[in-house]
Design a protein around this motif. Structure first.
Motif, short mmCIF file in Angstrom:
data_model
loop_
_atom_site.label_atom_id
_atom_site.label_comp_id
_atom_site.label_asym_id
_atom_site.label_seq_id
_atom_site.Cartn_x
_atom_site.Cartn_y
_atom_site.Cartn_z
N SER A 1 0.54 10.39 2.94
CA SER A 1 0.58 11.07 4.23
C SER A 1 -0.83 11.33 4.77
N ALA A 2 -1.75 11.69 3.89
CA ALA A 2 -3.15 11.91 4.29
C ALA A 2 -3.77 10.61 4.79
N ALA A 3 -3.43 9.50 4.16
CA ALA A 3 -3.92 8.19 4.60
C ALA A 3 -3.40 7.89 6.01
N PRO B 1 4.44 5.75 6.43
CA PRO B 1 5.32 6.22 5.37
C PRO B 1 6.76 5.69 5.51
N LEU B 2 7.13 5.28 6.71
CA LEU B 2 8.49 4.77 6.91
C LEU B 2 8.45 3.24 6.93
N GLN B 3 8.65 2.64 5.79
CA GLN B 3 8.69 1.19 5.68
C GLN B 3 10.13 0.74 5.95
N LEU C 1 -8.01 3.34 0.87
CA LEU C 1 -8.11 3.70 -0.56
C LEU C 1 -7.07 4.74 -0.96
N LYS C 2 -6.86 5.73 -0.10
CA LYS C 2 -5.84 6.75 -0.40
C LYS C 2 -4.47 6.10 -0.52
#
Length: 195
Positions: free
Chosen positions: A162-164, A91-93, A145-146
């Motif tokens: 976040s689930a991915a 999530p932190l790019q 996919l998520k």
């Protein structure tokens, strides 16, 4: 008559002694021959057993070498796929990193290389480890996919993203640990406890 009987008794006793000695000699020779025959057969059996043991040892040494190589290669491909997927799904790019499209391509290539290698070499792994890896591969695909769905402009769902990330980060450590344990077992490396 007494003299004749006495003479015959001596001849008979002498012949009996010769016959006994002859039998004892034959028995001794036969025992020596049997002992020599059995010792030759025993040595031959020992040689065949030693040869079979050596062949068995060589065969399993080669098998363990191949298994160690397969584990090492799978671990390497798994680590590469993990780095690529983690970089993509994190999530932190960060600034200055490759674009998401470049990361996407790298993750697909690394993931495909890892999954293909595993499928082609799964025979070298225990069934329960194969099941664990298969479940992770499903998690990996689901995470991918998520992430793809979460990144779509019409969805843009941070919870899905976040689930991915969670699916990827939680599924991998048990597999790495099992592969490391299997590899160490083949190498004969044991853990040293620190007390």
């Amino acid at each position: 008559a007494w003299l004749f009987r006495s003479l015959m008794q001596r001849v008979f006793d002498r012949d009996m002694e010769r016959f006994k000695r002859s039998l004892e000699k034959q028995q001794t020779e036969h025992e020596v021959q049997l002992r020599a025959k059995y010792e030759r057969e025993l040595e031959s059996f020992k040689d065949r057993l030693q040869q079979a043991s050596l062949e068995h040892q060589v065969r399993f040494t080669r098998l363990h070498e191949k298994q160690a190589e397969v584990i090492s290669q799978l671990y390497s491909r798994l680590a590469q796929a993990d780095r690529c997927y983690s970089s993509l799904i994190n999530p932190l790019q960060r600034e200055g990193e490759p674009t998401l499209e470049e990361k996407w391509k790298s993750a697909q290539e690394a993931g495909n290389a890892y999954v293909t290698y595993f499928d082609e070499h799964r025979i070298y792994f225990e069934k329960d480890l194969c099941d664990l890896i298969d479940n992770f591969n499903t998690q990996l695909h689901d995470s991918f996919l998520k992430f793809a769905i979460a990144r779509r402009p019409d969805v843009n769902d941070v919870n899905l993203w976040s689930a991915a990330w969670k699916g990827l980060s939680e599924g991998l450590p048990p597999i790495r640990e099992r592969l490391e344990t299997s590899f160490r077992a083949i190498l004969g490396v044991t853990e040293v406890s620190k007390n």
